[in-house]
Scaffold this active site. Structure first.
Site, PDB file in Angstrom:
ATOM      1  N   GLY A 192       3.163   2.742  14.265  1.00 27.02           N
ATOM      2  CA  GLY A 192       3.921   1.512  14.457  1.00 27.02           C
ATOM      3  C   GLY A 192       3.486   0.769  15.709  1.00 27.02           C
ATOM      4  N   CYS A 209      12.943  10.332   8.241  1.00 26.61           N
ATOM      5  CA  CYS A 209      12.856   9.789   9.600  1.00 26.61           C
ATOM      6  C   CYS A 209      14.214   9.835  10.302  1.00 26.61           C
ATOM      7  CB  CYS A 209      12.335   8.365   9.571  1.00 26.61           C
ATOM      8  SG  CYS A 209      13.116   7.352   8.323  1.00 26.61           S
ATOM      9  N   LYS A 216       0.836  -1.202   0.000  1.00 28.71           N
ATOM     10  CA  LYS A 216       0.000   0.000   0.000  1.00 28.71           C
ATOM     11  C   LYS A 216       0.866   1.244   0.000  1.00 28.71           C
ATOM     12  CE  LYS A 216      -1.882   2.434   3.360  1.00 28.71           C
ATOM     13  NZ  LYS A 216      -1.720   3.809   2.838  1.00 28.71           N
ATOM     14  N   GLU A 226       9.888   0.332  10.816  1.00 26.27           N
ATOM     15  CA  GLU A 226      10.894   1.377  10.662  1.00 26.27           C
ATOM     16  C   GLU A 226      10.173   2.674  10.973  1.00 26.27           C
ATOM     17  OE1 GLU A 226      12.688   4.154   9.954  1.00 26.27           O
ATOM     18  OE2 GLU A 226      12.758   3.872   7.782  1.00 26.27           O
ATOM     19  N   GLY A 267       6.880   4.249   8.867  1.00 30.69           N
ATOM     20  CA  GLY A 267       6.007   5.390   9.161  1.00 30.69           C
ATOM     21  C   GLY A 267       6.242   5.883  10.575  1.00 30.69           C
ATOM     22  N   SER A 268       5.205   6.473  11.155  1.00 28.78           N
ATOM     23  CA  SER A 268       5.378   7.095  12.464  1.00 28.78           C
ATOM     24  C   SER A 268       5.431   6.055  13.581  1.00 28.78           C
ATOM     25  CB  SER A 268       4.220   8.056  12.742  1.00 28.78           C
ATOM     26  OG  SER A 268       3.036   7.324  12.941  1.00 28.78           O
ATOM     27  N   THR A 269       6.078   6.422  14.689  1.00 25.12           N
ATOM     28  CA  THR A 269       6.134   5.544  15.854  1.00 25.12           C
ATOM     29  C   THR A 269       4.733   5.300  16.400  1.00 25.12           C
ATOM     30  OG1 THR A 269       8.393   6.119  16.444  1.00 25.12           O
ATOM     31  CG2 THR A 269       6.984   5.379  18.230  1.00 25.12           C
ATOM     32  N   GLU A 300       9.520  14.405  17.019  1.00 23.94           N
ATOM     33  CA  GLU A 300       9.829  14.420  15.596  1.00 23.94           C
ATOM     34  C   GLU A 300       8.917  15.439  14.895  1.00 23.94           C
ATOM     35  OE1 GLU A 300       8.964  10.797  13.367  1.00 23.94           O
ATOM     36  OE2 GLU A 300      10.820  11.111  12.257  1.00 23.94           O
TER      37      GLU A 300
END
Lengths: 316, 499
Positions: free
Chosen positions: B260, B311, B203, B277, B255-257, B408
């Site tokens: 995740g 990132c 995706k 990641e 993507g973002s923590t 971030e």
């Protein structure tokens, strides 16, 4: 709990002359305590449970460790991490070898404890021998797995680039329930061989060897806090083992799928690494491998420029 | 000895650069004529373009002018299920059985076809995502092609990758990629998955689906067996459908923590293998003995590369006190020279912010930084009237506890902190839940290795920053995720090992 000594023992009378007496010597019983930061405290909770044999014989009053004991152990493990991970790999190998030596010297005691916990003598001897050999096995890996699992990466730009394994950090472990000694040794050794520090919850039903093994560790030049051993109930402590924010990885050795799901869920709090060693026969060769060490390693990649002055392209 | 007249001594590094010369760059736009894309894209499932069962499409726009580029199908759970079925079928019937060297040749072929069409990919990448053509042309697309090339060669050599073990493919991999490097992230995900014998449902990000659609065209042309790679566009709900699908064996997410962690929770109780990641807040450390001018360039590249949508961006700068004043002045001078504007202009340094939503996030953090009392400098450059833009910005005298030093931002915003000693800066640099990347600048080799060893991060750049290569593993410590992408170590997340 008390073991009577059947043989009559010698005593000294007031006038100094030895004489035979029929009075029995009372055996000194061992207090099974937990091991945190190189010390042997009792649980701060003051609670205990009774470890007994299958036949119902009481073996010991064992500490029923609390969440606070676990938190104290995490602090000890975190404090120990910098020093332990920075030790020379060779030195870590020496200390694991020393642990094997100490275990060899106290074989009889471990065999005795395993027998008390319903293992046959021949099996107990085998288990202790295997535990010693397993420590030797991982002692040897301490300064070798890095070479096997590192890489110098041929990047296309003018850089020197390499990747090496480094320890993940503080690891919480719920040890196998069945194998009181070999299970415990098999999960601790690869974690510390790789430079991590750990907090281990020993087998609830077979806790005796774990406390005695702590004494082995404590006499092996192992820095305080590298291995911390608690006794108690996984059902009570499992969730704390996995949701502590200063723990980097958790190892769980049982098949209970609801506990596994709970652990995976809580691990997300700080993106903890989670490993289930639930299909391993610790009494066989599949119970040892450098891939166990690699589970609690991170790969670090370093880039360094290569100077391009006077790049004539000429050789020698 | 003659007495030196101190007035005549002027160290060169104290001279202020003059940029107000009246010279300016003429526009140098890349022609759009060599890039073509459709007005509408369906879902790429089982080697065919199929209408979405959802009957829904969403717009993808050019963030540099807010114009609609195309509309793209939005896959719902039923669409994802179709894609997974196609991937499963292809895995069981074709891909798993194919000799590894033949698998390799398909991947090599895809790499070559990307190289052939690199210019087209670069232009579309810059139009859809806002990144400067200089970066998409020289970095994103060639590196993506190289990634396929690198992993293609691994397919028939896996027995050399894992000593004393056999590697087995996992099955169907569900892969969810971000909007900051759309094509490159697709390559990072697809190439190792195929090389290890898995099939894929990928995706692309909601705001940057176009190069993934072009990649689907390439995959189709390459003759890759139907269903080996399926590409389903959509937003968060589509991603969730992939994560929750019971017949997926592996989830790979970049993507973002925050997301995740949601994924890690969502797969609890399943046997899905996961690699994450996630976010970062990289410390970039400059010691007083560093070559300052090189370091300035490294800092600029570290935080303004790709508008700071990186990132591993070096967004936390630690400067040794003795050189802080000089370095900050040079940085302020340097950001004045950065050209912000049309992503398709070959002179552009900083393109458009990827989306309105991301621009709002960046503005929120600029306000937080100012409200918390930190000194903010931004370039004085003018910004285009339409589109999403942000000037390169630095904050000075930032405290370790500042939100702009802890969180971030994912934009062209640099927080500058100072330090005195090695131990102090190591403590500060490691004092973050993240651990993706870090940088160190010093002229002393032994100090470099001391620092690179003690910093808790997965990728460390010494006297350089933001360098990437297919052979070089990438991934984080701590809350920056787990698993590696790239290099030998990037194979492990896609295999099970057996004796």
């Amino acid at each position: 709990m008390e073991k009577e000594i059947k043989k009559s023992s010698l005593s000294v009378s007031e006038n100094g002359i030895e004489k035979k007496t029929t009075q029995k010597r009372l055996e000194v019983l061992k207090t099974y305590k937990i091991y945190i930061g190189g010390q042997f405290p009792r649980t701060e909770s003051g609670r205990y449970y009774v470890a007994s044999s299958a036949a119902g014989k009481q073996l010991a009053n064992v500490c029923l460790s609390s969440r606070k004991d676990f938190r104290d152990a995490v602090v000890a493990a975190r404090n120990a991490f910098g020093g332990w991970s920075n030790r020379a790999a060779f030195n870590r190998g020496q200390i694991l070898y020393r642990m094997a030596e100490m275990l060899e010297g106290r074989k009889a005691q471990f065999i005795e404890e395993l027998i008390q916990q319903d293992t046959s003598r021949s099996k107990a001897e085998k288990e202790v021998n295997l535990a010693i050999d397993r420590l030797i096995y991982y002692s040897g890996w301490c300064d070798k797995f890095q070479q096997v699992f590192s890489a110098v990466n041929p990047v296309a730009t003018s850089h020197f680039n390499f990747s090496v394994p480094e320890p993940t950090g503080v690891v919480s472990i719920i040890a196998p329930q069945q194998d009181g000694l070999i299970g415990l040794v098999s999960v601790i050794a690869p974690v510390i061989a790789g430079g991590n520090t750990c907090i281990v919850l020993a087998s609830e039903s077979k806790p005796l060897c774990s406390v005695t093994f702590a004494e082995v560790i404590n006499s092996s030049d192992m820095p305080a806090g590298v291995v911390n051993i608690l006794t108690g109930k996984p059902s009570e402590l499992a969730s704390w083992f996995v949701n502590h924010m200063d723990v980097n990885a958790t190892i769980y050795c049982e098949k209970d799928s609801s506990v596994q799901k709970m652990m995976q869920d809580k691990a997300a709090l700080n993106v903890k690494r989670i490993f289930f060693y639930d299909k391993i026969n610790w009494n066989s060769d599949e119970g040892q491998s450098p891939y166990f060490i690699m589970d609690t390693q991170e790969i670090k990649t370093t880039w360094h420029p290569i100077e391009h002055i006077a790049g004539s392209g000429g050789g020698y | 000895m003659p007495v030196t007249n101190k007035k005549n001594i002027k160290k060169s590094n104290t001279i202020k650069l003059k940029f107000d010369t009246g010279w300016s760059y003429a526009p140098a736009p890349e022609s759009k004529s060599s890039a073509s894309f459709n007005k509408q894209y369906d879902l790429f499932i089982n080697g065919e373009w199929v209408n979405p069962l959802s009957h829904k499409y969403f717009d993808t726009i050019n963030p540099a002018n807010e114009e609609k580029l195309a509309e793209v199908a939005e896959a719902n759970a039923a669409d994802v299920d179709r894609a997974v079925k196609a991937a499963r079928n292809a895995y069981e019937k074709v891909w798993k059985k194919m000799p590894a060297k033949e698998r390799a040749k398909y991947i090599f072929r895809i790499a070559r076809m990307i190289q052939e069409r690199a210019r087209e990919f670069a232009i579309i990448e810059s139009m859809d995502g806002g990144k400067p053509i200089r970066e998409s042309r020289d970095f994103d697309i060639p590196t993506a092609a190289n990634h396929f090339f690198y992993y293609a060669g691994w397919a028939d050599k896996l027995e050399y990758a894992f000593p004393n073990r056999n590697s087995n493919s996992l099955g169907v991999a569900g892969q969810i990629i971000p909007w900051n490097f759309p094509m490159l992230m697709a390559a990072w995900k697809i190439a190792p998955a195929l090389a290890t014998g898995n099939t894929v449902v990928l995706k692309p990000a909601e705001t940057t689906p176009l190069t993934a659609m072009k990649l689907a065209e390439v995959i189709r042309e390459s003759g890759l067996p139907e269903g080996v790679v399926n590409i389903v566009s959509g937003g968060g709900a589509t991603g969730a459908a992939i994560v929750n699908h019971p017949d997926i064996n592996k989830i790979a997410f970049t993507g973002s923590t925050e997301v995740g962690k949601l994924i890690q929770r969502a797969v609890a109780g399943t046997n899905k293998k996961v690699t994450l990641e996630l976010g970062g807040k990289a410390a970039n450390i400059i010691f007083e003995d560093a070559p300052i001018d090189q370091a300035v360039e490294g800092v600029i590249n570290g935080v303004y590369f790709n508008q700071g949508h990186v990132c591993c961006a070096g967004s936390r700068l630690y400067v040794q006190e003795s050189v802080a004043k000089e370095l900050i002045r040079k940085l302020r001078d340097r950001i004045e020279t950065l050209i912000v504007g049309d992503p398709l202009d070959k002179n552009t340094d900083i393109g458009a912010i990827n989306s309105r939503q991301q621009l709002d996030t960046i503005h929120k953090y600029l306000k937080i930084g100012k409200d918390e009392g930190y000194q903010m400098y931004e370039s004085s450059c003018s910004l285009p009237a339409k589109g999403y833009w942000c000037r390169p910005t630095i904050f000075t005298d930032v405290a370790q506890s500042a939100r702009i030093a802890q969180e971030e931002i994912f934009g062209p915003v640099l927080a500058i902190l100072t330090f005195r000693t090695d131990d102090e800066v190591i403590q500060k640099a490691n004092n973050t839940p993240y651990g993706l990347s870090a940088g160190v600048w010093t002229d002393k080799g032994s100090k470099i290795f001391n620092m690179t060893k003690r910093m808790r991060a997965g990728v460390i750049w010494a006297n350089t920053f933001n360098k990437f290569d297919p052979t070089s593993p990438f991934g984080g410590y701590k809350e920056s995720g787990y698993g590696r992408e790239g290099g030998l170590h990037g194979l492990l997340p896609y295999v099970n090992l057996s004796n």
